[in-house]
Design a protein around this motif. Sequence first.
Motif, mmCIF file in Angstrom:
data_model
loop_
_atom_site.group_PDB
_atom_site.id
_atom_site.type_symbol
_atom_site.label_atom_id
_atom_site.label_comp_id
_atom_site.label_asym_id
_atom_site.label_seq_id
_atom_site.Cartn_x
_atom_site.Cartn_y
_atom_site.Cartn_z
ATOM 1 N N UNK A 61 9.341 62.174 -48.870
ATOM 2 C CA UNK A 61 10.679 61.873 -48.956
ATOM 3 C C UNK A 61 11.732 62.996 -48.940
ATOM 4 N N UNK A 62 11.284 64.202 -48.845
ATOM 5 C CA UNK A 62 11.943 65.464 -49.236
ATOM 6 C C UNK A 62 13.141 65.683 -48.158
ATOM 7 N N UNK A 63 12.635 65.487 -46.959
ATOM 8 C CA UNK A 63 13.608 66.185 -45.695
ATOM 9 C C UNK A 63 14.686 65.091 -45.786
ATOM 10 N N UNK A 64 14.497 63.468 -46.014
ATOM 11 C CA UNK A 64 15.598 62.954 -45.768
ATOM 12 C C UNK A 64 16.646 62.595 -47.108
ATOM 13 N N UNK A 65 15.964 62.899 -48.383
ATOM 14 C CA UNK A 65 16.895 63.098 -49.384
ATOM 15 C C UNK A 65 17.708 64.587 -49.475
ATOM 16 N N UNK A 66 17.263 65.382 -48.869
ATOM 17 C CA UNK A 66 17.934 66.719 -48.748
ATOM 18 C C UNK A 66 18.927 66.385 -48.038
ATOM 19 N N UNK A 67 18.769 65.927 -46.800
ATOM 20 C CA UNK A 67 19.832 65.565 -45.911
ATOM 21 C C UNK A 67 20.822 64.909 -46.480
ATOM 22 N N UNK A 68 20.456 63.829 -47.268
ATOM 23 C CA UNK A 68 21.573 63.021 -47.825
ATOM 24 C C UNK A 68 22.343 63.968 -48.861
ATOM 25 N N UNK A 69 21.687 64.523 -49.949
ATOM 26 C CA UNK A 69 22.166 65.334 -50.701
ATOM 27 C C UNK A 69 23.269 66.270 -50.203
ATOM 28 N N UNK A 70 22.867 67.142 -49.236
ATOM 29 C CA UNK A 70 23.560 68.231 -48.484
ATOM 30 C C UNK A 70 24.810 67.717 -47.975
ATOM 31 N N UNK A 71 24.672 66.563 -47.399
ATOM 32 C CA UNK A 71 25.960 65.788 -46.887
ATOM 33 C C UNK A 71 26.864 65.563 -47.737
ATOM 34 N N UNK A 72 26.271 64.872 -48.871
ATOM 35 C CA UNK A 72 27.217 64.269 -50.036
ATOM 36 C C UNK A 72 28.037 65.579 -50.644
ATOM 37 N N UNK A 73 27.194 66.526 -50.861
ATOM 38 C CA UNK A 73 27.963 67.824 -51.462
ATOM 39 C C UNK A 73 28.946 68.331 -50.433
ATOM 40 N N UNK A 74 28.487 68.573 -49.271
ATOM 41 C CA UNK A 74 29.474 69.250 -48.299
ATOM 42 C C UNK A 74 30.644 68.393 -47.969
ATOM 43 N N UNK A 75 30.574 67.067 -48.140
ATOM 44 C CA UNK A 75 31.741 66.091 -48.178
ATOM 45 C C UNK A 75 32.554 66.165 -49.202
ATOM 46 N N UNK A 76 31.925 66.065 -50.420
ATOM 47 C CA UNK A 76 33.019 66.291 -51.606
ATOM 48 C C UNK A 76 33.591 67.458 -51.815
ATOM 49 N N UNK A 77 32.985 68.663 -51.375
ATOM 50 C CA UNK A 77 33.394 69.979 -51.693
ATOM 51 C C UNK A 77 33.986 70.588 -50.411
ATOM 52 N N UNK A 78 34.195 69.881 -49.255
ATOM 53 C CA UNK A 78 34.743 70.381 -47.875
ATOM 54 C C UNK A 78 33.908 71.635 -47.617
ATOM 55 N N UNK A 79 32.656 71.490 -47.410
ATOM 56 C CA UNK A 79 31.682 72.512 -47.136
ATOM 57 C C UNK A 79 31.141 72.330 -45.675
ATOM 58 N N UNK A 80 31.101 73.510 -44.877
ATOM 59 C CA UNK A 80 30.540 73.409 -43.713
ATOM 60 C C UNK A 80 29.058 73.733 -43.814
ATOM 61 N N UNK A 81 28.200 72.527 -43.454
ATOM 62 C CA UNK A 81 26.819 72.852 -43.362
ATOM 63 C C UNK A 81 26.012 73.819 -42.532
ATOM 64 N N UNK A 82 26.832 74.355 -41.634
ATOM 65 C CA UNK A 82 26.515 75.058 -40.615
ATOM 66 C C UNK A 82 26.718 76.667 -41.073
ATOM 67 N N UNK A 83 27.468 76.649 -42.107
ATOM 68 C CA UNK A 83 27.648 78.188 -42.668
ATOM 69 C C UNK A 83 26.245 78.555 -43.307
ATOM 70 N N UNK A 84 26.127 79.810 -43.429
ATOM 71 C CA UNK A 84 24.686 80.339 -43.808
ATOM 72 C C UNK A 84 24.478 79.921 -45.354
ATOM 73 N N UNK A 85 25.463 79.935 -46.320
ATOM 74 C CA UNK A 85 25.346 79.581 -47.450
ATOM 75 C C UNK A 85 26.465 78.848 -48.195
ATOM 76 N N UNK A 86 26.473 77.336 -47.367
ATOM 77 C CA UNK A 86 27.571 76.569 -47.733
ATOM 78 C C UNK A 86 27.814 76.190 -49.102
ATOM 79 N N UNK A 87 26.825 76.312 -50.016
ATOM 80 C CA UNK A 87 27.073 75.908 -51.422
ATOM 81 C C UNK A 87 27.446 77.166 -52.113
ATOM 82 N N UNK A 88 27.798 78.055 -51.676
ATOM 83 C CA UNK A 88 28.283 79.320 -52.502
ATOM 84 C C UNK A 88 29.076 79.000 -53.483
ATOM 85 N N UNK A 89 29.110 79.475 -54.591
ATOM 86 C CA UNK A 89 30.004 79.092 -55.636
ATOM 87 C C UNK A 89 29.855 78.037 -56.371
ATOM 88 N N UNK A 90 29.147 76.972 -55.976
ATOM 89 C CA UNK A 90 28.829 75.663 -56.809
ATOM 90 C C UNK A 90 27.722 75.886 -57.792
#
Length: 247
Positions: A36-65
Amino acid sequence: MSPETSSVDTAEVAKFEAMAAEWWDPEGKFKPLHMMNPVRLDYIARQIAAEFGRDLKAPRPFEGLRLLDIGCGGGLLSEPMARLGAKVVGADAAERNIPVARVHAEAQDLPIDYRHTTAEALVAGGESFDVVLAMEIVEHVADPAAFVATCHALLSPGGLMIASTINRNAKSFMAAIVGAEWVMRWLPKGTHDWAKFITPEELTGMIARAGLDPVDRKGFVFNPVSWQWSISDRDLSVNYVAAGVRR
Ligand SMILES: C[S@@+](CC[C@H](N)C(=O)[O-])C[C@H]1O[C@@H](n2cnc3c(N)ncnc32)[C@H](O)[C@@H]1O
Ligand SMILES: [Mg+2]
């Protein structure tokens, strides 16, 4: 850990203590989570990116979280979150999981703060996070509603909780218990207690009553023909995930 106010169901945690060595074996007892990991990671990454306005194409998009992976097990999610730049605390009530997770993360040079502790103890310690992941844990705790409320208490304002679990119906009994435990033997018999499964309506109710705004809900669907997992807007009949935001 204080047993009086604990989310810990001792019998549940003992099951994970017994399987701790197998976390990183893709063909071992946690095979369903690896699949399940690839699918749930994709979901988690997109939710976090949407909520915190992060660009998933950046090298470390969740920096500071600051992210808590509660019930982190061997760190199957903590590691990719750290790779995306989040400052990760991985916490688990099963003591034997912690050295397994630590050794694996060190080998990948990932600075993850793994702790043998509970959500309640983290609240008592005054900790707070931008993101709380509670993946495949709510069906294993003593009191799911109280546990969700504790997750809310761990979030900073604007913080996001993502929780996945298994629905409770005839189909989930066939898939998660008969299929995964008895037929495929992916999981040891007794890993899941069907009565502890939670419907999406129940989980959404807990999220809302805890004071979180329920922002999203999706199914994780296994297709036994293509042998693939996918995300679904409609099919939450077995595995699913829900997200809530602390406003
Ligand atoms: C099915 S595993 C999921 C692991 C990880 N979240 C993942 O999805 O890959 C559930 C984990 O929750 C842990 N756990 C169960 N009850 C807990 C509690 N009350 N507090 C913290 N961890 C708990 C177990 O020890 C186990 O590692
Ligand atoms: Mg489970």
